[in-house]
Design a protein around this motif. Structure first.
Motif, PDB file in Angstrom:
ATOM      1  N   LEU A  13      60.949  47.246  61.249  1.00 42.08           N
ATOM      2  CA  LEU A  13      59.719  47.932  60.856  1.00 42.08           C
ATOM      3  C   LEU A  13      58.618  46.910  60.619  1.00 42.08           C
ATOM      4  N   PRO A  14      57.364  47.234  60.965  1.00 44.68           N
ATOM      5  CA  PRO A  14      56.275  46.291  60.718  1.00 44.68           C
ATOM      6  C   PRO A  14      56.065  46.075  59.222  1.00 44.68           C
ATOM      7  N   VAL A  15      55.806  44.818  58.871  1.00 47.86           N
ATOM      8  CA  VAL A  15      55.559  44.484  57.468  1.00 47.86           C
ATOM      9  C   VAL A  15      54.082  44.706  57.191  1.00 47.86           C
ATOM     10  N   SER A  16      53.782  45.363  56.096  1.00 46.69           N
ATOM     11  CA  SER A  16      52.377  45.551  55.740  1.00 46.69           C
ATOM     12  C   SER A  16      52.210  45.429  54.240  1.00 46.69           C
ATOM     13  N   ALA A  17      51.028  45.056  53.858  1.00 44.56           N
ATOM     14  CA  ALA A  17      50.692  44.947  52.445  1.00 44.56           C
ATOM     15  C   ALA A  17      49.407  45.722  52.225  1.00 44.56           C
ATOM     16  N   ALA A  18      49.297  46.283  51.063  1.00 42.30           N
ATOM     17  CA  ALA A  18      48.071  47.006  50.745  1.00 42.30           C
ATOM     18  C   ALA A  18      46.961  45.993  50.507  1.00 42.30           C
ATOM     19  N   PRO A  19      45.739  46.326  50.914  1.00 38.32           N
ATOM     20  CA  PRO A  19      44.633  45.415  50.630  1.00 38.32           C
ATOM     21  C   PRO A  19      44.493  45.194  49.120  1.00 38.32           C
ATOM     22  N   ALA A  20      44.288  43.939  48.741  1.00 39.48           N
ATOM     23  CA  ALA A  20      44.096  43.599  47.329  1.00 39.48           C
ATOM     24  C   ALA A  20      42.607  43.376  47.081  1.00 39.48           C
ATOM     25  N   THR A  21      42.194  43.609  45.841  1.00 33.14           N
ATOM     26  CA  THR A  21      40.805  43.369  45.456  1.00 33.14           C
ATOM     27  C   THR A  21      40.693  41.969  44.874  1.00 33.14           C
ATOM     28  N   PHE A  22      39.716  41.225  45.373  1.00 34.29           N
ATOM     29  CA  PHE A  22      39.455  39.856  44.911  1.00 34.29           C
ATOM     30  C   PHE A  22      38.061  39.811  44.305  1.00 34.29           C
ATOM     31  N   THR A  23      37.944  39.116  43.176  1.00 29.70           N
ATOM     32  CA  THR A  23      36.659  38.948  42.505  1.00 29.70           C
ATOM     33  C   THR A  23      36.259  37.484  42.569  1.00 29.70           C
ATOM     34  N   VAL A  24      35.010  37.219  42.961  1.00 29.82           N
ATOM     35  CA  VAL A  24      34.527  35.839  43.011  1.00 29.82           C
ATOM     36  C   VAL A  24      34.659  35.232  41.621  1.00 29.82           C
ATOM     37  N   SER A  50      25.229  27.519  42.445  1.00 30.40           N
ATOM     38  CA  SER A  50      26.634  27.935  42.332  1.00 30.40           C
ATOM     39  C   SER A  50      26.721  29.329  41.715  1.00 30.40           C
ATOM     40  N   SER A  51      25.580  30.010  41.594  1.00 29.45           N
ATOM     41  CA  SER A  51      25.531  31.340  40.995  1.00 29.45           C
ATOM     42  C   SER A  51      25.871  32.397  42.049  1.00 29.45           C
ATOM     43  N   VAL A  52      27.178  32.581  42.264  1.00 26.89           N
ATOM     44  CA  VAL A  52      27.693  33.498  43.275  1.00 26.89           C
ATOM     45  C   VAL A  52      28.591  34.522  42.589  1.00 26.89           C
ATOM     46  N   SER A  53      28.452  35.793  42.951  1.00 28.88           N
ATOM     47  CA  SER A  53      29.306  36.849  42.396  1.00 28.88           C
ATOM     48  C   SER A  53      29.651  37.827  43.513  1.00 28.88           C
ATOM     49  N   GLY A  54      30.658  38.661  43.264  1.00 28.98           N
ATOM     50  CA  GLY A  54      30.987  39.674  44.248  1.00 28.98           C
ATOM     51  C   GLY A  54      32.434  40.090  44.227  1.00 28.98           C
ATOM     52  N   LYS A  55      32.738  41.089  45.047  1.00 31.71           N
ATOM     53  CA  LYS A  55      34.098  41.616  45.179  1.00 31.71           C
ATOM     54  C   LYS A  55      34.428  41.768  46.663  1.00 31.71           C
ATOM     55  N   LEU A  56      35.696  41.479  46.983  1.00 33.37           N
ATOM     56  CA  LEU A  56      36.176  41.621  48.345  1.00 33.37           C
ATOM     57  C   LEU A  56      37.521  42.319  48.322  1.00 33.37           C
ATOM     58  N   THR A  57      37.873  42.937  49.440  1.00 33.50           N
ATOM     59  CA  THR A  57      39.241  43.403  49.629  1.00 33.50           C
ATOM     60  C   THR A  57      39.790  42.639  50.818  1.00 33.50           C
ATOM     61  N   PHE A  58      41.082  42.301  50.744  1.00 31.30           N
ATOM     62  CA  PHE A  58      41.696  41.538  51.826  1.00 31.30           C
ATOM     63  C   PHE A  58      43.173  41.847  51.876  1.00 31.30           C
ATOM     64  N   ASP A  59      43.662  42.050  53.102  1.00 31.01           N
ATOM     65  CA  ASP A  59      45.085  42.255  53.347  1.00 31.01           C
ATOM     66  C   ASP A  59      45.561  41.065  54.171  1.00 31.01           C
ATOM     67  N   PRO A  60      46.319  40.125  53.552  1.00 29.96           N
ATOM     68  CA  PRO A  60      46.728  38.919  54.269  1.00 29.96           C
ATOM     69  C   PRO A  60      47.723  39.182  55.392  1.00 29.96           C
ATOM     70  N   VAL A  61      48.401  40.309  55.379  1.00 27.75           N
ATOM     71  CA  VAL A  61      49.359  40.629  56.440  1.00 27.75           C
ATOM     72  C   VAL A  61      48.634  41.223  57.639  1.00 27.75           C
ATOM     73  N   ALA A  62      47.777  42.195  57.395  1.00 28.44           N
ATOM     74  CA  ALA A  62      47.030  42.844  58.482  1.00 28.44           C
ATOM     75  C   ALA A  62      45.798  42.046  58.911  1.00 28.44           C
ATOM     76  N   SER A  63      45.419  41.036  58.096  1.00 33.87           N
ATOM     77  CA  SER A  63      44.232  40.208  58.378  1.00 33.87           C
ATOM     78  C   SER A  63      42.972  41.048  58.509  1.00 33.87           C
ATOM     79  N   VAL A  64      42.768  41.935  57.550  1.00 30.87           N
ATOM     80  CA  VAL A  64      41.564  42.759  57.506  1.00 30.87           C
ATOM     81  C   VAL A  64      40.946  42.660  56.119  1.00 30.87           C
ATOM     82  N   GLY A  65      39.654  42.882  56.044  1.00 27.62           N
ATOM     83  CA  GLY A  65      38.999  42.821  54.751  1.00 27.62           C
ATOM     84  C   GLY A  65      37.578  43.340  54.814  1.00 27.62           C
ATOM     85  N   SER A  66      36.928  43.339  53.655  1.00 32.03           N
ATOM     86  CA  SER A  66      35.535  43.752  53.532  1.00 32.03           C
ATOM     87  C   SER A  66      35.041  43.215  52.195  1.00 32.03           C
TER      88      SER A  66
END
Length: 195
Positions: A13-24, A50-66
């Motif tokens: 079966l294909p291995v998949s992981a749910a996208p995780a939320t990352f905070t800068v 160096s004043s950077v903020s934000g949120k990302l989602t990333f799935d390291p198995v599927a290699s997708v994000g936003s």
């Protein structure tokens, strides 16, 4: 024997992981950097923050994000305080009124390895324009080495660089026409986010 077949079926079966939320990791200013460079025959300078903020989602198995990342433009320094003041003013980048420089992804496509094509919208001086760039996205699972940097959880290191035209963002100044400041600036961004 039946259990062996079931086990083999599960392995296929294909291995998949749910996208995780990352905070800068905004509190670790030594890990984040945005630069903007102007190069002309008359004057070269680099602005930094160096004043950077934000949120990302990333799935390291599927290699997708936003995601969405914001830089506080009013915090950019060039090493020359009068120039910094001019840059924040209405005759230039208008950061005193609209300090947020925001990038929001529309699509992220893995090209090879850690290299992704990122399409998104960049908002500067209350003007939003489409940007296409390549970004390096490196995922590192939580480890003692990551924790030693002051990062809890998994880490996502993102870096990108792309040109922007000031005139596209309603920045019009005689010094651009005179060649003192380039109409095209190179924006580079590196940051660490954690989940």
């Amino acid at each position: 024997m039946r259990n062996a077949f079931l086990f083999l079926a599960l392995l296929s079966l294909p291995v998949s992981a749910a996208p995780a939320t990352f905070t800068v990791v905004s509190s670790k200013t030594d890990l984040n950097l945005m630069t903007v460079e102007s190069q002309t025959a008359v004057e070269n300078f680099t602005g930094r923050t160096s004043s950077v903020s934000g949120k990302l989602t990333f799935d390291p198995v599927a290699s997708v994000g936003s995601g969405s990342v914001t830089v506080n433009g009013a915090s950019i320094t060039t090493g020359v305080p009068p120039r910094d003041g001019h840059m924040r003013g209405a005759e230039w980048l208008n950061f005193d009124k609209t300090p947020a420089v925001k990038f929001e992804t529309l699509s992220v496509k893995r090209l090879t390895g850690d290299i992704y094509e990122v399409r998104g919208n960049l908002t500067l001086n209350d003007v939003t324009k489409a940007v296409v760039t390549r970004a390096t996205v490196k995922y590192t699972p939580a480890s003692p080495a990551i924790k030693a940097l002051g990062i809890t959880g998994n880490a996502l290191a993102v870096s990108t660089s792309f040109p922007i035209k000031l005139s596209d963002y309603n920045v019009k100044n005689p010094r651009i026409d005179q060649g003192q400041v380039s109409n095209t600036l190179t924006v580079s961004l590196k940051f660490i986010a954690s989940s």
